[in-house]
Design a protein around this motif. Structure first.
Motif, PDB file in Angstrom:
ATOM      1  N   ILE A 170      11.550   2.959   6.508  1.00 20.52           N
ATOM      2  CA  ILE A 170      11.469   1.502   6.524  1.00 20.52           C
ATOM      3  C   ILE A 170      11.574   1.023   7.960  1.00 20.52           C
ATOM      4  N   ASP A 171      10.569   0.276   8.417  1.00 21.76           N
ATOM      5  CA  ASP A 171      10.590  -0.335   9.749  1.00 21.76           C
ATOM      6  C   ASP A 171      10.944  -1.815   9.579  1.00 21.76           C
ATOM      7  N   LEU A 172      12.180  -2.151   9.870  1.00 19.31           N
ATOM      8  CA  LEU A 172      12.717  -3.501   9.678  1.00 19.31           C
ATOM      9  C   LEU A 172      12.632  -4.298  10.966  1.00 19.31           C
ATOM     10  N   ARG A 189      12.009  -2.412  -3.201  1.00 20.06           N
ATOM     11  CA  ARG A 189      10.700  -2.194  -3.842  1.00 20.06           C
ATOM     12  C   ARG A 189       9.912  -1.110  -3.115  1.00 20.06           C
ATOM     13  N   ALA A 190       9.954  -1.147  -1.793  1.00 20.97           N
ATOM     14  CA  ALA A 190       9.222  -0.149  -1.010  1.00 20.97           C
ATOM     15  C   ALA A 190       9.769   1.254  -1.244  1.00 20.97           C
ATOM     16  N   ILE A 191      11.080   1.371  -1.315  1.00 22.74           N
ATOM     17  CA  ILE A 191      11.699   2.668  -1.591  1.00 22.74           C
ATOM     18  C   ILE A 191      11.308   3.148  -2.987  1.00 22.74           C
ATOM     19  N   ALA A 192      11.310   2.240  -3.954  1.00 26.59           N
ATOM     20  CA  ALA A 192      10.918   2.598  -5.319  1.00 26.59           C
ATOM     21  C   ALA A 192       9.464   3.060  -5.377  1.00 26.59           C
ATOM     22  N   ASP A 193       8.631   2.510  -4.502  1.00 24.06           N
ATOM     23  CA  ASP A 193       7.213   2.906  -4.453  1.00 24.06           C
ATOM     24  C   ASP A 193       6.995   4.218  -3.713  1.00 24.06           C
ATOM     25  N   PHE A 195       0.804  -1.225   0.000  1.00 20.88           N
ATOM     26  CA  PHE A 195       0.000   0.000   0.000  1.00 20.88           C
ATOM     27  C   PHE A 195       0.841   1.281   0.000  1.00 20.88           C
ATOM     28  N   VAL A 196       2.150   1.152  -0.138  1.00 19.44           N
ATOM     29  CA  VAL A 196       3.013   2.339  -0.062  1.00 19.44           C
ATOM     30  C   VAL A 196       2.681   3.341  -1.159  1.00 19.44           C
ATOM     31  N   ALA A 197       2.598   2.889  -2.414  1.00 12.88           N
ATOM     32  CA  ALA A 197       2.346   3.814  -3.528  1.00 12.88           C
ATOM     33  C   ALA A 197       0.995   4.504  -3.362  1.00 12.88           C
ATOM     34  N   LYS A 223       4.731  11.639   6.317  1.00 14.13           N
ATOM     35  CA  LYS A 223       5.607  10.665   5.672  1.00 14.13           C
ATOM     36  C   LYS A 223       4.899   9.313   5.554  1.00 14.13           C
ATOM     37  N   VAL A 224       5.421   8.473   4.666  1.00 14.99           N
ATOM     38  CA  VAL A 224       4.904   7.117   4.500  1.00 14.99           C
ATOM     39  C   VAL A 224       5.967   6.135   4.961  1.00 14.99           C
ATOM     40  N   ALA A 225       5.610   5.342   5.968  1.00 13.97           N
ATOM     41  CA  ALA A 225       6.483   4.292   6.486  1.00 13.97           C
ATOM     42  C   ALA A 225       5.901   2.937   6.120  1.00 13.97           C
ATOM     43  N   THR A 226       6.779   1.958   5.997  1.00 14.88           N
ATOM     44  CA  THR A 226       6.318   0.598   5.750  1.00 14.88           C
ATOM     45  C   THR A 226       7.192  -0.379   6.523  1.00 14.88           C
TER      46      THR A 226
END
Length: 261
Positions: free
Chosen positions: A101-103, A92-96, A55-57, A69-72
């Motif tokens: 990024i929550d790792l 992929r998430a960064i590209a979107d 759902f990032v994009a 901001k958008v975090a995933t």
């Protein structure tokens, strides 16, 4: 917290620190639209929304033109050991359009003694995140349990490049606790002292649903790191129902909250 005015002021402070989250099983595109619609309120905006990678994009498009901001999340929630897959998921998430990024650190491997492996995953994920995007590392403190290991996990994540250290996924039996928060904030203070200029943030997540609960974490951060340390650049709440509770207090209510992460 004595009077309604001071409670409202504290609630407004906390609102700007919220990572408004929907990591529910079965989350839909409509749920993400609703989440993003809640992110900017008449009382101010949250720091970020936190959504699944799929759902990032969508979230990025919905929040275009706002400061939110958008975090995933990646390697979520299990904290697995397939580093290559996690790095690809991150890219992929960064590209979107993900800003953060929550790792989930491979915490089981860490507890089993594979600390170098855990560190290497964090290093490689960090390398896949170009500035100004940031990396939050989820320790899953409720599963680690041992205070000494939580301390060591915090140091390991920071040494590997974490911009924030985060307590929990919200998906296990024990999530954010003040005991774990104190350990993590103390480590951040130690790092700040030993490495001037190294800034690391803190994110408690999972089970924080009321102003009183949020206030306890803010008071702890103020005590350990000073009253001027907390800002959206250094402190976030991972929560879903907390926002409604904070708005209710700002409006003069008692602070009722939705159930959730």
């Amino acid at each position: 917290m004595a009077d309604a005015a001071s409670k409202a002021e504290l609630a407004a402070r906390a609102l700007a620190l919220v990572d408004l989250t929907n990591l529910n099983d079965g989350c839909t595109a409509a749920d993400i639209d609703a989440l993003c619609a809640r992110a900017v309120t008449e009382h101010g905006h949250v720091a970020a929304v936190c959504v699944y990678p799929a759902f990032v994009a969508q979230a990025k498009a919905k929040l275009a033109g706002t400061p939110v901001k958008v975090a995933t999340v990646v390697n979520f929630p299990a904290g697995g050991v397939d580093t290559r897959a996690v790095v690809e998921e991150t890219a992929r998430a960064i590209a979107d359009g993900a800003d953060e990024i929550d790792l989930v650190m491979p915490y089981r491997a860490f507890v089993e003694g594979r600390r170098g492996f855990a560190e290497e995953m964090i290093i490689r994920v960090k390398a896949a995140i170009p500035a100004p995007a940031q990396l939050k590392v989820i320790l899953e403190t409720g599963e680690i349990g041992d205070p000494l290991l939580i301390h060591q996990a915090s140091l390991t994540a920071i040494a590997a490049g974490a911009d924030f250290i985060k307590t929990s996924t919200g998906k296990v039996k024990v999530n954010a606790t003040l005991e774990a928060a104190e350990i993590m904030l103390t480590v951040i203070d130690e790092v700040r002292t030993e490495q001037p200029g190294r800034h690391v943030g803190f994110k408690p997540a999972g089970g924080i649903r009321t102003l009183d609960e949020a206030a306890a974490y803010l008071a702890l951060a103020d005590r350990i790191l000073g009253p001027n340390w907390v800002s959206s650049a250094t402190f976030r709440f991972g929560a879903s129902g907390l926002l409604d509770a904070l708005i209710d207090v700002i409006k003069g209510g008692a602070g009722s909250a939705r159930e959730g992460y």
